[in-house]
Design an enzyme around this catalytic site. Structure first.
Site, PDB file in Angstrom:
ATOM      1  N   ASP A   1      31.144  53.063  58.916  1.00  0.00           N
ATOM      2  CA  ASP A   1      31.939  53.169  57.651  1.00  0.00           C
ATOM      3  C   ASP A   1      33.093  54.046  57.859  1.00  0.00           C
ATOM      4  O   ASP A   1      33.285  54.959  58.565  1.00  0.00           O
ATOM      5  CB  ASP A   1      30.908  53.940  56.765  1.00  0.00           C
ATOM      6  CG  ASP A   1      29.944  53.025  56.040  1.00  0.00           C
ATOM      7  OD1 ASP A   1      29.984  51.849  56.206  1.00  0.00           O
ATOM      8  OD2 ASP A   1      29.034  53.554  55.521  1.00  0.00           O
TER       9      ASP A   1
ATOM     10  N   ARG B   1      35.020  45.178  59.035  1.00  0.00           N
ATOM     11  CA  ARG B   1      34.892  45.192  57.566  1.00  0.00           C
ATOM     12  C   ARG B   1      36.125  45.417  56.798  1.00  0.00           C
ATOM     13  O   ARG B   1      36.720  46.505  56.721  1.00  0.00           O
ATOM     14  CB  ARG B   1      33.727  45.914  57.049  1.00  0.00           C
ATOM     15  CG  ARG B   1      33.557  45.893  55.367  1.00  0.00           C
ATOM     16  CD  ARG B   1      32.453  47.065  55.253  1.00  0.00           C
ATOM     17  NE  ARG B   1      31.181  47.065  55.778  1.00  0.00           N
ATOM     18  CZ  ARG B   1      30.410  48.019  55.828  1.00  0.00           C
ATOM     19  NH1 ARG B   1      31.103  49.344  55.430  1.00  0.00           N
ATOM     20  NH2 ARG B   1      29.154  47.962  56.254  1.00  0.00           N
TER      21      ARG B   1
HETATM   22  P1  FDA Z   1      37.200  45.722  42.542  1.00  0.00           P
HETATM   23  O1  FDA Z   1      36.995  47.342  42.376  1.00  0.00           O
HETATM   24  O2  FDA Z   1      38.734  45.342  42.011  1.00  0.00           O
HETATM   25  O3  FDA Z   1      36.103  45.124  41.403  1.00  0.00           O
HETATM   26  C1  FDA Z   1      35.963  43.846  41.400  1.00  0.00           C
HETATM   27  C2  FDA Z   1      34.911  43.438  40.430  1.00  0.00           C
HETATM   28  O4  FDA Z   1      33.575  43.671  41.080  1.00  0.00           O
HETATM   29  C3  FDA Z   1      34.976  44.360  39.242  1.00  0.00           C
HETATM   30  O5  FDA Z   1      35.844  43.707  38.210  1.00  0.00           O
HETATM   31  C4  FDA Z   1      33.281  44.227  38.723  1.00  0.00           C
HETATM   32  O6  FDA Z   1      32.966  43.063  38.259  1.00  0.00           O
HETATM   33  C5  FDA Z   1      32.827  44.348  40.313  1.00  0.00           C
HETATM   34  N1  FDA Z   1      32.568  45.621  40.741  1.00  0.00           N
HETATM   35  C6  FDA Z   1      33.109  46.355  41.501  1.00  0.00           C
HETATM   36  N2  FDA Z   1      32.580  47.847  41.599  1.00  0.00           N
HETATM   37  C7  FDA Z   1      31.832  47.780  40.948  1.00  0.00           C
HETATM   38  C8  FDA Z   1      30.731  48.760  40.480  1.00  0.00           C
HETATM   39  N3  FDA Z   1      30.793  49.806  41.150  1.00  0.00           N
HETATM   40  N4  FDA Z   1      29.849  48.333  39.556  1.00  0.00           N
HETATM   41  C9  FDA Z   1      29.783  47.226  39.037  1.00  0.00           C
HETATM   42  N5  FDA Z   1      30.569  46.298  39.245  1.00  0.00           N
HETATM   43  C10 FDA Z   1      31.400  46.496  40.159  1.00  0.00           C
HETATM   44  N6  FDA Z   1      34.839  51.848  50.814  1.00  0.00           N
HETATM   45  C11 FDA Z   1      35.276  52.591  51.781  1.00  0.00           C
HETATM   46  O7  FDA Z   1      36.169  53.319  51.454  1.00  0.00           O
HETATM   47  N7  FDA Z   1      34.810  52.789  53.129  1.00  0.00           N
HETATM   48  C12 FDA Z   1      33.700  52.006  53.397  1.00  0.00           C
HETATM   49  O8  FDA Z   1      33.253  52.055  54.589  1.00  0.00           O
HETATM   50  C13 FDA Z   1      33.187  50.929  52.435  1.00  0.00           C
HETATM   51  N8  FDA Z   1      32.177  50.142  52.593  1.00  0.00           N
HETATM   52  C14 FDA Z   1      31.651  48.969  51.858  1.00  0.00           C
HETATM   53  C15 FDA Z   1      30.868  48.113  52.021  1.00  0.00           C
HETATM   54  C16 FDA Z   1      30.606  47.225  51.170  1.00  0.00           C
HETATM   55  C17 FDA Z   1      29.594  46.162  51.536  1.00  0.00           C
HETATM   56  C18 FDA Z   1      31.379  47.291  50.029  1.00  0.00           C
HETATM   57  C19 FDA Z   1      31.068  45.941  49.143  1.00  0.00           C
HETATM   58  C20 FDA Z   1      32.035  47.938  49.765  1.00  0.00           C
HETATM   59  C21 FDA Z   1      32.607  49.231  50.556  1.00  0.00           C
HETATM   60  N9  FDA Z   1      33.368  49.842  50.445  1.00  0.00           N
HETATM   61  C22 FDA Z   1      33.839  50.999  51.201  1.00  0.00           C
HETATM   62  C23 FDA Z   1      33.888  50.357  48.890  1.00  0.00           C
HETATM   63  C24 FDA Z   1      35.196  49.475  48.706  1.00  0.00           C
HETATM   64  O9  FDA Z   1      36.193  50.121  48.877  1.00  0.00           O
HETATM   65  C25 FDA Z   1      35.451  49.117  47.023  1.00  0.00           C
HETATM   66  O10 FDA Z   1      35.526  50.702  46.553  1.00  0.00           O
HETATM   67  C26 FDA Z   1      34.501  48.765  46.259  1.00  0.00           C
HETATM   68  O11 FDA Z   1      33.838  47.562  46.987  1.00  0.00           O
HETATM   69  C27 FDA Z   1      34.897  48.249  45.088  1.00  0.00           C
HETATM   70  O12 FDA Z   1      35.896  47.233  45.249  1.00  0.00           O
HETATM   71  P2  FDA Z   1      35.970  45.567  45.078  1.00  0.00           P
HETATM   72  O13 FDA Z   1      36.408  45.224  46.339  1.00  0.00           O
HETATM   73  O14 FDA Z   1      34.571  45.190  44.665  1.00  0.00           O
HETATM   74  O15 FDA Z   1      36.996  45.412  43.890  1.00  0.00           O
END
Ligand code: FDA
Length: 303
Positions: A130, A180
């Protein structure tokens, strides 16, 4: 502002102690965390596997400056790998270098990670390192690239929030390291990171093409449907088969979308965190979405 406050709370030991021993907080955490034990995490993995969704198991635990604790974390990861093999679950593991001793020294951390990688390689299990806050980015990438020469089963994560990431992506592509792609969960200073969400999203979009075209089995980790649709569109335009990449999402978030993509024949992996140290993980999820905080508060009032 809310993101800043939540991330500040994540770092407060007294609040963490309070939350982790509070039964209501425990109940709430279960929406995002599989449980406290490996048995519970394996049961969740089996349920997801039945829905054709694979898993990345994350034993929650963050920074340690105690060498015995760091070695213990490596033992735990080895035990998880052995359990994955024994149960035959479709799973890999996600690890954090600060849990393996990065705050002590590169050497301690490298030895612990190598021990995990060796066993994982024996069993054909992939290990995802990560990405944590920006103070660790350089050392994480350097260590992963160096270890990848002996262990092809190691990969890492790149965060589109950081200005440096396009260069890191090129370096990792050249070394054939699996990546990733995420937006980034940590609060970073404006000197090194995009200040606005739209910029972070555009940066994500720009990295889709190089990763799809030149990446080794890239993982697109987001719940953002616009970005997921863009990934699908680019892959179709370039005739890139579905088997060449995967989507990843977090346990408990957008289950509808996880199922929809898996049913449509895409590879989907869900990140399944478990363990007693769930508080910092939970606060990062709160920081991403204020609605989660409302969910937590309303549950606390009902409890
Ligand atoms: P965004 O935050 O724009 O959300 C898009 C939509 O997704 C929202 O409108 C909502 O519908 C839904 N959503 C997102 N977050 C939600 C929540 N918490 N609860 C409910 N709904 C939510 N980061 C990092 O810094 N280091 C890492 O190693 C990882 N590893 C990692 C693994 C995996 C499998 C995922 C999915 C994410 C990570 N992350 C991470 C976290 C990543 O950086 C980010 O903070 C989250 O994925 C939220 O961003 P989105 O891309 O989902 O978009």
């Amino acid at each position: 502002m809310l993101k800043e406050s939540m991330l500040f709370l994540a770092r407060q030991d007294a609040i963490r102690e309070l939350a982790q021993t509070n039964p209501i907080a425990h109940r709430v955490a279960r929406r995002f965390v599989a449980g406290e034990t490996l048995d519970e995490a394996i049961a969740v993995a089996q349920t997801l596997n039945r829905q054709h969704i694979s898993v990345s198991l994350d034993h929650l635990g963050e920074n340690t400056s105690d060498a015995r604790e760091a070695s213990g974390a490596a033992d735990d990861y080895v035990a998880i790998v052995e359990r994955i093999q024994r149960e035959g679950v479709e799973a890999n593991i996600s690890v954090k270098l600060t849990a393996l001793g990065l705050d002590i020294s590169d050497q301690v951390c490298r030895e612990n990670l190598s021990r995990v990688l060796r066993r994982a390689q024996e069993y054909g299990v992939f290990v995802r390192v990560d990405m944590e806050a920006s103070e660790y980015t350089q050392r994480t990438i350097d260590m992963v690239i160096a270890l990848h020469e002996s262990f092809e089963n190691v990969g890492t994560v790149v965060q589109t929030s950081l200005y440096r990431t396009p260069e890191d992506v090129e370096r990792l592509l050249a070394a054939r390291v699996r990546m990733r792609l995420v937006k980034g969960a940590y609060l970073e200073p404006p000197a090194i990171a995009h200040a606005h969400k739209t910029e972070v999203d555009s940066a994500y979009l720009r990295l889709l093409r190089p990763l799809l075209e030149r990446g080794v089995y890239p993982a697109f980790a987001t719940h953002d449907e616009r970005l997921i649709n863009a990934t699908i569109r680019i892959a179709q335009e370039r005739d890139i088969p579905r088997a060449r990449f995967e989507f990843q999402m977090l346990y408990g978030i957008r289950r509808d979308l996880q199922t929809r993509l898996a049913t449509a024949g895409y590879n989907v992996r869900v990140y399944v965190p478990y363990g007693s140290q769930w508080y910092p993980y939970l606060t990062r999820r709160m920081a991403e979405r204020p609605a989660n905080l409302i969910f937590v508060l309303s549950n606390s009032l009902r409890g």
